[in-house]
Design a protein around this motif. Structure first.
Motif, PDB file in Angstrom:
ATOM      1  N   PHE A  31       0.814  -1.210   0.000  1.00  0.00           N
ATOM      2  CA  PHE A  31       0.000   0.000   0.000  1.00  0.00           C
ATOM      3  C   PHE A  31       0.853   1.268   0.000  1.00  0.00           C
ATOM      4  CE2 PHE A  31      -2.655  -3.173   2.279  1.00  0.00           C
ATOM      5  CZ  PHE A  31      -3.673  -3.255   1.352  1.00  0.00           C
ATOM      6  N   ARG A  34       0.336   4.836  -2.106  1.00  0.00           N
ATOM      7  CA  ARG A  34      -0.848   5.677  -1.959  1.00  0.00           C
ATOM      8  C   ARG A  34      -0.480   7.017  -1.331  1.00  0.00           C
ATOM      9  NH1 ARG A  34      -6.041   2.486  -1.764  1.00  0.00           N
ATOM     10  NH2 ARG A  34      -5.386   0.440  -2.447  1.00  0.00           N
ATOM     11  N   ASP A  38      -5.131   8.973   1.106  1.00  0.00           N
ATOM     12  CA  ASP A  38      -5.688   7.620   1.071  1.00  0.00           C
ATOM     13  C   ASP A  38      -5.380   6.825   2.334  1.00  0.00           C
ATOM     14  OD1 ASP A  38      -6.793   7.936  -1.432  1.00  0.00           O
ATOM     15  OD2 ASP A  38      -5.011   7.192  -2.483  1.00  0.00           O
ATOM     16  N   ALA A  41      -8.253   4.949   3.757  1.00  0.00           N
ATOM     17  CA  ALA A  41      -8.635   3.800   2.931  1.00  0.00           C
ATOM     18  C   ALA A  41      -7.693   2.626   3.178  1.00  0.00           C
ATOM     19  CB  ALA A  41      -8.647   4.171   1.456  1.00  0.00           C
ATOM     20  N   VAL A  42      -6.398   2.933   3.354  1.00  0.00           N
ATOM     21  CA  VAL A  42      -5.420   1.873   3.616  1.00  0.00           C
ATOM     22  C   VAL A  42      -5.747   1.197   4.934  1.00  0.00           C
ATOM     23  CG1 VAL A  42      -2.996   1.400   4.118  1.00  0.00           C
ATOM     24  CG2 VAL A  42      -3.597   2.924   2.247  1.00  0.00           C
ATOM     25  N   THR A  44      -8.658   1.051   6.417  1.00  0.00           N
ATOM     26  CA  THR A  44      -9.882   0.282   6.227  1.00  0.00           C
ATOM     27  C   THR A  44      -9.588  -1.027   5.502  1.00  0.00           C
ATOM     28  OG1 THR A  44     -11.185   2.298   6.174  1.00  0.00           O
ATOM     29  CG2 THR A  44     -12.194   0.351   5.235  1.00  0.00           C
ATOM     30  N   GLU A  45      -8.769  -0.971   4.470  1.00  0.00           N
ATOM     31  CA  GLU A  45      -8.409  -2.194   3.738  1.00  0.00           C
ATOM     32  C   GLU A  45      -7.641  -3.146   4.636  1.00  0.00           C
ATOM     33  OE1 GLU A  45      -6.446  -1.259   0.053  1.00  0.00           O
ATOM     34  OE2 GLU A  45      -8.010   0.173  -0.489  1.00  0.00           O
ATOM     35  N   ALA A  46      -6.738  -2.596   5.447  1.00  0.00           N
ATOM     36  CA  ALA A  46      -5.960  -3.444   6.357  1.00  0.00           C
ATOM     37  C   ALA A  46      -6.877  -4.098   7.388  1.00  0.00           C
ATOM     38  CB  ALA A  46      -4.869  -2.620   7.042  1.00  0.00           C
ATOM     39  N   ASP A  47      -7.836  -3.329   7.914  1.00  0.00           N
ATOM     40  CA  ASP A  47      -8.786  -3.892   8.880  1.00  0.00           C
ATOM     41  C   ASP A  47      -9.624  -4.989   8.246  1.00  0.00           C
ATOM     42  OD1 ASP A  47      -7.883  -2.182  10.845  1.00  0.00           O
ATOM     43  OD2 ASP A  47      -9.520  -0.733  10.580  1.00  0.00           O
ATOM     44  N   ARG A  48     -10.070  -4.744   7.023  1.00  0.00           N
ATOM     45  CA  ARG A  48     -10.879  -5.735   6.308  1.00  0.00           C
ATOM     46  C   ARG A  48     -10.051  -7.004   6.063  1.00  0.00           C
ATOM     47  NH1 ARG A  48     -12.090  -3.093   1.594  1.00  0.00           N
ATOM     48  NH2 ARG A  48     -13.354  -1.717   2.865  1.00  0.00           N
ATOM     49  N   ALA A  49      -8.814  -6.821   5.645  1.00  0.00           N
ATOM     50  CA  ALA A  49      -7.946  -7.975   5.385  1.00  0.00           C
ATOM     51  C   ALA A  49      -7.694  -8.755   6.672  1.00  0.00           C
ATOM     52  CB  ALA A  49      -6.631  -7.520   4.764  1.00  0.00           C
TER      53      ALA A  49
END
Length: 110
Positions: A31, A34, A38, A41-42, A44-49
């Motif tokens: 990431f 970015r 962003d 967003a990073v 959020t993506e890390a939390d989702r992953a």
């Protein structure tokens, strides 16, 4: 479902989970390109992953436990009450360890 079919499905699931876990544990520096804008967003993506990784690891554990039950001759029997897990449940979730009633009780206790 017979043990051979269950083992084949569980081993396929295990292979797919191992592949997914490997991807989810990938390099977080992916990431780095970015912008600062962003950053949210990073995160959020890390939390989702991380959440997906947690689910995959739990499911992997369930698959390994199901394979052990096959080896022990206990596959298809509820780990709580000892009754047979319905065939349809095993078709849908080959890693299922409990009959529907015991699984419902367990989920209510959470």
């Amino acid at each position: 479902m017979n043990d051979a079919t269950a083992r084949m499905r569980l081993e396929t699931m295990l292979s797919e989970l191992d592949r997914s876990i490997g991807i989810l544990r990938g390099d977080p520096s992916a990431f780095h390109d970015r912008s600062a804008a962003d950053a949210g967003a990073v995160l959020t993506e890390a939390d989702r992953a991380r959440a997906m990784l947690d689910v995959a690891v739990r499911q992997r554990r369930s698959v390994l436990e199901a394979l052990k039950r096959i080896d022990d001759g206990r596959y298809g029997l509820c780990v709580d009450c000892g009754t047979s897990v319905p065939e349809g449940r095993l078709e849908a979730r080959p890693e299922a360890a409990r009959c529907v009633q015991c699984q419902s009780r367990k989920e209510r206790r959470r």
